[in-house]
Each structure stands twice: as structure tokens, then as C-alpha cells.
Design a protein around this motif. Structure first.
Motif, short mmCIF file in Angstrom:
data_model
loop_
_atom_site.label_atom_id
_atom_site.label_comp_id
_atom_site.label_asym_id
_atom_site.label_seq_id
_atom_site.Cartn_x
_atom_site.Cartn_y
_atom_site.Cartn_z
N GLU A 66 62.82 19.24 77.34
CA GLU A 66 62.82 19.87 76.02
C GLU A 66 63.38 21.28 76.24
O GLU A 66 62.73 22.12 76.87
N HIS A 67 64.57 21.50 75.73
CA HIS A 67 65.22 22.80 75.91
C HIS A 67 65.05 23.58 74.61
O HIS A 67 65.56 23.18 73.57
N PHE A 68 64.29 24.67 74.68
CA PHE A 68 63.98 25.47 73.49
C PHE A 68 65.03 26.57 73.34
O PHE A 68 65.23 27.37 74.26
N ILE A 69 65.67 26.58 72.18
CA ILE A 69 66.77 27.53 71.98
C ILE A 69 66.62 28.27 70.65
O ILE A 69 65.95 27.79 69.73
N ASP A 70 67.29 29.41 70.59
CA ASP A 70 67.43 30.10 69.31
C ASP A 70 68.80 29.65 68.77
O ASP A 70 69.84 30.03 69.32
N PRO A 71 68.79 28.84 67.70
CA PRO A 71 70.07 28.25 67.26
C PRO A 71 71.05 29.28 66.73
O PRO A 71 72.25 29.01 66.66
N THR A 72 70.57 30.48 66.38
CA THR A 72 71.49 31.47 65.84
C THR A 72 72.19 32.25 66.95
O THR A 72 73.16 32.95 66.70
N GLU A 73 71.67 32.16 68.18
CA GLU A 73 72.22 33.01 69.24
C GLU A 73 72.63 32.28 70.50
O GLU A 73 73.61 32.61 71.14
N ASP A 74 71.83 31.27 70.89
CA ASP A 74 72.01 30.70 72.23
C ASP A 74 73.13 29.68 72.26
O ASP A 74 73.25 28.83 71.39
N GLU A 75 73.93 29.79 73.33
CA GLU A 75 75.03 28.84 73.51
C GLU A 75 74.87 28.16 74.86
O GLU A 75 74.45 28.80 75.82
N PRO A 76 75.26 26.89 74.95
CA PRO A 76 75.14 26.22 76.25
C PRO A 76 76.23 26.70 77.21
O PRO A 76 77.30 27.14 76.76
N PRO A 77 75.99 26.61 78.54
CA PRO A 77 77.01 27.02 79.51
C PRO A 77 78.09 25.93 79.65
O PRO A 77 78.21 25.28 80.68
N LEU A 78 78.84 25.76 78.56
CA LEU A 78 79.77 24.63 78.45
C LEU A 78 80.81 24.57 79.57
O LEU A 78 81.24 23.49 79.97
N ASP A 79 81.18 25.76 80.09
CA ASP A 79 82.22 25.81 81.13
C ASP A 79 81.89 24.92 82.32
O ASP A 79 82.77 24.38 82.97
N ARG A 80 80.58 24.82 82.61
CA ARG A 80 80.17 24.06 83.80
C ARG A 80 80.57 22.59 83.72
O ARG A 80 80.71 21.93 84.75
N VAL A 81 80.68 22.06 82.48
CA VAL A 81 80.99 20.63 82.36
C VAL A 81 82.18 20.40 81.42
O VAL A 81 82.42 19.27 80.99
N ALA A 82 82.92 21.48 81.12
CA ALA A 82 83.96 21.39 80.08
C ALA A 82 84.96 20.26 80.31
O ALA A 82 85.45 19.64 79.37
N ASP A 83 85.28 19.98 81.58
CA ASP A 83 86.31 18.98 81.87
C ASP A 83 85.79 17.57 82.08
O ASP A 83 86.56 16.65 82.36
#
Ligand code: GAP
Length: 582
Positions: free
Chosen positions: A216-233
Motif C-alpha cells: 500500500e503506497h500512500f501518496i499525496d496525489p497533488t504533489e507526489d510523482e513516481p520515479p518513472l525514469d527507473r522503468v521508463a523503457d
């Protein structure tokens, strides 16, 4: 194939029906020695990928929880499957499965009950057990939770958890404090979940007691972004709800980055689809038999705003092995509403903000005599109204509803005012992103995708081509014969390798070819044989399961070499290759 695998699983100690000495109960399986270790290895790999590498922390909550938890979570009211009971033999069936099994309709779970009843009649569906007609038999909602009583008597009902997730959500106030009220943070849990499935089936694929590994990953939807670069490709095979609703809808292959940029998948879900794909591949799921499918709107669980399933192909069917759900603030909102605790996180502003706040200070010397016993509730209603809609106080009178009755209060008696106050932060209800992995289905997939037959020296051989990282037995050690000192050397090697942390089986029964076949079926990646030559040269034969190739290796190098092979730091082919020239 399935029958072959299930038969092998029983014979080689992977899994089998529980309590079969007493006839067994469907939906309950025991993992044997090989199966329990394979399951542990899959769980360890999950921990390493979804927890340690992501910086999340694990908890261990009870499997029995009191009724109010499930009243709040919505499971008591809505965690149902569609049940149809045969009027002749009394056997219960899942109505949506009957439709899927006997028509071209897929995902019948999302169809409303009245339409399901019509479909049963239109297709003249019959009881799979006794062939009685089911047309006209009512279809009912059946709650999947196992009920129990906590303590003697029945005054304190409880339920076996139907998902491990609720054990995390109810502890959120403590967990947020542990995380110093800083979003985002992730909590994992791995353990048993229980569902009183109407018709358990396909061995460990649909059971009544199973293991979930949930994050369960708790996030603030208005601010938090996933570290997409790690799996972008990472490339994903995707079947969106939109495509499923088209006549010619199809799967598309997109990288994680493309899937997000093109609006196919929510960024947080896409991140975990990427992580998940890497993980399934690392434990031996065949990527040609793997895909992601988005839930149709009617298919989603009551708590889910969006959900993508990881599906694997086994025995010609696609099965859901993981749900990646965007649960929004549903669960924390419900527990905040139903319990006495605060399920928000206080988000500190960088700088205090001056904000306007509307308040009331009702004149009770007027409200009391005028409205009697309702005066206190009217004052509370005025306060709520001031926070929500300050324009309501613009006129001469303010209208509020209390206990279904409307009251008009002169505005001057409400003490309404707007003040400027300094705020240092705000209370935020976090959103939740949840990868929920069904470990049993992953284990079944890993076994099914590893199951292979080939021909060796004119004989058909069955082998489990399990990845070394998850294979329950890593190496078999055999003396050619237990005589002339070969047994002693083999037993010494066994002890040394066990001391080095490897899972080793020692076997001196039957001819050497038979022993190799046995380990091939178990999925043991390597075997070591001590022969007469070993007594002279202190070297042994190391054989690889998949190629059946053999190399000679000094006994003193064995533990390091095998550890490297297990960690993927070297390959068997490299051992065989001539040493590079100096
Ligand atoms: N917390 C979310 C949740 O429980 P789910 O889709 O109902 O979501 C997650 O379950 C995973 O648990 C599924 O993808 C599946 O792999 C596994 N699972 C669910 N019911 C199961 C059953 N009866 N037997 C074995 N595995 C099951």
C-alpha cells in the motif's frame, strides 16, 4: 498439461490437497517441502523487489479482525460473488463462471444479477454436476468472508481477512506517525487471506486460503510523482478498457513512458506495472504468456478507482495473478469516517499562509427559547454551513436542516464573521496505490511456465526449468556408488554446501541416470557427482539441468562457483569455455 503438472506437483512434494486422509476439503492445499521452499523463494524475491529496493517497510497484522473494520471497508456489504444453487443436487455454482464457461462472454463478473439470470435462461445453462436446468433459479449475492466469533459467545463477531490490505489501513495512524507524517511512504504485508469461494477450482489457482503479497503506497496525489525514469523503457503489453469495449479492440505494446504520455495508464499504476514486469521475468514467468488488462468499469472492486490485472497464460487460459489498483482515498476516508482516529496526514506548508475562515457564534439566548431541544443541533449545523457555504449568510435569514426539519434563523443571531487566520499546514487524506500479488497463482505460473519435456538418449524427460534464483533445491549431490569412500566425500561436500547456505539434496539411490531424471523433474538446476576419479584428483562432475552438459570442477571451488551461478554472476556456459588468453 495441467493434469501432468498437478500430478508432478503431488509426486515431487510441491503441493497437494490438504487433509486428503479425511477426504480433503476443496479449496485448501498444502505446500510440500519443495513447494514451500519455492513459495518462500518467490516471497523473498518479492520482498527484495517491491519492498527493499523501493525503500518500503513491512508489517505483520492479525488475520482475524473485528466486524467494524469490514463495515467501514465496505466488505460486509459488497464483497460478494454471484451464487446459483442447483435445485436438484444442491451444488452451488458461481453464476458468472457458468456464463464464461458456456458462452463467448468474457468477464461476466461485471454483468448485473438480473441480466445474469436472463443469460442463464437464454443459453439454457445447466448444472455442471447433474445437468438440471438452471433457468428461472434465482441468482444471489454471496458474501465471501469467513465469519467467526472472537472469544466465547457471539457478541463479538469477527472475520478472517479477505485481503491483507485492511491490516495496513486500520493501522494507518500509527504507521503515519512512524513515517514522521511524511508522504509518500509504502507499507507491505505478506500473509494469508481467506475467501469462502463458491467453487474453488484449478488446484492452487482459486482456493479458500491463499497468500497475498501487498504493497500500500500512500501518496499525496497533488504533489507526489513516481520515479518513472527507473522503468521508463520497460515494455508492457496492455489491453485497456477502451480497447476491450471496441469490436476490433486489441493489445498494444508500449513502454511505460509511452503508456503514461499517451494517457493509457495512470502514472503510478504504470510505474508498478514496470516494476512488476521486471519482477515476473526475473522469477521465470514467460513473457510471451504474460499481459496486462485493465478492468472494465463494472468489474472493479468497490474500493477501486482504476485497476489493471497482470495475467498469465496457464493451460490455455488467462488467469489474474496480480491486481494493480488505484484505491484513491477510499479506504482511509472510510476508516476516518467510521472510527475515532484521524486517518489524515498533517502537511506542513513551507511558509505559513494567511487564510480567511468563516465562523459563527450563535446567540444561544435567542436559539434556546426559540427552538428548545433543537437549539444545540441548529448551532452545530450553522457552524458546518459557515465552513461549507459562506454565501448562505448573505441574506436576512439563514436556513438549516436538522433532523429532517428546516429552520430559519435571523442572520444577526448567528454571530457570523469572516476572520483572517494564519495556517501552518493542512490535513490531507492520502491516496493509495496498491500492487496486490497472489503468491499462489504466481507460484503456479512459475511451475507451469517451467514445465518442459524433451528427449534425452531416446527417452522422454520431464523437467522443471526453474530459474536458479527460485529453484527450491539448488544442487543434488550424488556418489556414483556409496562405496570405496565416494559416499563419505559426497556427504562432506553436501555438508559444506549446506554450510555455505545452499539448498542441497543428497541422493545415493538408484542408477545415476535415474537420479538425474529425479532432480530434473524437481527442477534442481545443478548436480554434482563424486566418482572414482574424484578420489584421485579432488574434482567432481558438475552437470547442468537444462543442457545436460557436464564439466569437471575442483571440490575446493564448488561452493563459490555454485553461489555465483545462483546469483547469476556466472553462467554454466562460461565455466565450460576455455580461459581467456592472458
Ligand atoms: N487487496 C486487493 C485485492 O485483494 P484481489 O484482486 O481481490 O485484490 C489480489 O486479489 C490477488 O490475490 C489476485 O490477483 C489473485 O492473484 C489473488 N487471489 C484472489 N483470490 C484468490 C483465490 N481465491 N485463490 C488464490 N488467489 C487469489
Amino acid at each position: 498439461m495441467s493434469r501432468d503438472l498437478v500430478e508432478l506437483a503431488k509426486r515431487r512434494g510441491y503441493f497437494f490437497q490438504s487433509a486428503s486422509a479425511y477426504g480433503g476439503v476443496s479449496g485448501f492445499y498444502t505446500y510440500g517441502p519443495e513447494g514451500a521452499t519455492l513459495k518462500d523463494n518467490v516471497e523473498d524475491a518479492w520482498r527484495e523487489r517491491f519492498q527493499v529496493r523501493e525503500g518500503h517497510r513491512e508489517i505483520d497484522a492479525p488475520t482475524v479482525m473485528p466486524e467494524p473494520v469490514f463495515e467501514a471497508s465496505g466488505h460486509l456489504d459488497t464483497f460478494d460473488d454471484m451464487l446459483v444453487e442447483c435445485p436438484e443436487c444442491g451444488e452451488s455454482h458461481r453464476a458468472d463462471h457458468l456464463i464464461e464457461d458456456n458462452t463467448d462472454i468474457e468477464e461476466a463478473e461485471s454483468i448485473p444479477i438480473s441480466e445474469v439470470e436472463d443469460l442463464i435462461a437464454d443459453h439454457d445453462l445447466r448444472c455442471p454436476n447433474c445437468d438440471a436446468e438452471l433457468a428461472g433459479v434465482p441468482v444471489e449475492d454471496f458474501n465471501l468472508m469467513f465469519e467467526t466469533n472472537i472469544g466465547p459467545g457471539d457478541s463479538s463477531p469477527g472475520y478472517l481477512r479477505p485481503e491483507t490490505a485492511q491490516g495496513i489501513f486500520v493501522e494507518f495512524p500509527q504507521l503515519a506517525e512512524y513515517a514522521r507524517n511524511q508522504l509518500p511512504f509504502g507499507i507491505t504485508q505478506i500473509g494469508k487471506a481467506y475467501r469462502n469461494e463458491i467453487s474453488p477450482r484449478k488446484s492452487i489457482i482459486r482456493v479458500r486460503e491463499f497468500t497475498q503479497a501487498e504493497l500500500e503506497h500512500f501518496i499525496d496525489p497533488t504533489e507526489d510523482e513516481p520515479p518513472l525514469d527507473r522503468v521508463a523503457d520497460v515494455e508492457l503489453t496492455l489491453y485497456s478498457a477502451e480497447e476491450q469495449e471496441k469490436d476490433d479492440g486489441e493489445y498494444v505494446t508500449k513502454t511505460v513512458r509511452e503508456a503514461v504520455d499517451e494517457g493509457i495508464v495512470h502514472e503510478w499504476i504504470a510505474y508498478y506495472l514496470g516494476v512488476g514486469k521486471q519482477w515476473y521475468e526475473s522469477i521465470g514467468v514467460d513473457m510471451d504468456r504474460f499481459r496486462y488488462r485493465q478492468h472494465l468499469p463494472g468489474e472493479r472492486a468497490h474500493y477501486s478507482a482504476d485497476c489493471w490485472d497482470a495475467e498469465s497464460e496457464v493451460d490455455g487460459d488467462w488467469i489474474e495473478i496480480t491486481g494493480y489498483s488505484y484505491r484513491s482515498d477510499y479506504d482511509l476516508g472510510k476508516h476516518d469516517e467510521y472510527s475515532d482516529d484521524d486517518f489524515t496526514v498533517f502537511k506542513q506548508y513551507d511558509e505559513p499562509k494567511v487564510v480567511e475562515r468563516a465562523t459563527v457564534d450563535p446567540d444561544m439566548s435567542y436559539l434556546g427559547p426559540e427552538f428548545g431541544g433543537a437549539a444545540g443541533d441548529i448551532a452545530d449545523a450553522l457552524e458546518t454551513l459557515a465552513e461549507r457555504d459562506r454565501k448562505a449568510f448573505d441574506g436576512e435569514e439563514v436556513a438549516v436542516e436538522v433532523g429532517g426539519e428546516e429552520y430559519a434563523i435571523p442572520t444577526e443571531k448567528t454571530g457570523f464573521s469572516v476572520e483572517e487566520v494564519k495556517e501552518t499546514g493542512e490535513h490531507v487524506l492520502p491516496h493509495v496505490v496498491e500492487p496486490s500479488i497472489g503468491i499462489d497463482r504466481v507460484v503456479y505460473t512459475v511451475l507451469d511456465h517451467a514445465y518442459e519435456t524433451d528427449e534425452i538418449e531416446g527417452e522422454t524427460r520431464t523437467r522443471l526449468a526453474l530459474e536458479p534464483a527460485v529453484a527450491p533445491t539448488f544442487v543434488g549431490v550424488f556418489p556414483l556408488m556409496d562405496k570405496d569412500g565416494m559416499g563419505e566425500v559426497a556427504r562432506e561436500i553436501t555438508d559444506d554446501l549446506r554450510a555455505a547456505g545452499l539448498d542441497v539434496t543428497y541422493d545415493d539411490s538408484g542408477n545415476i541416470g535415474r537420479r538425474y531424471r529425479r532432480q530434473d523433474e524437481v527442477g534442481t538446476p545443478f548436480c554434482v557427482t563424486v566418482d572414482y576419479e574424484s578420489l584421485e584428483d579432488d574434482a567432481v562432475t558438475l552437470r547442468e539441468r537444462d543442457s545436460t552438459e557436464q564439466v569437471r570442477v575442483p571440490i575446493s571451488d564448488l561452493d563459490d562457483l555454485l553461489a555465483d551461478l545462483q546469483a547469476g554472476e556466472t553462467t554454466f556456459a562460461e565455466l565450460d569455455a576455455p580461459a581467456p588468453e592472458q
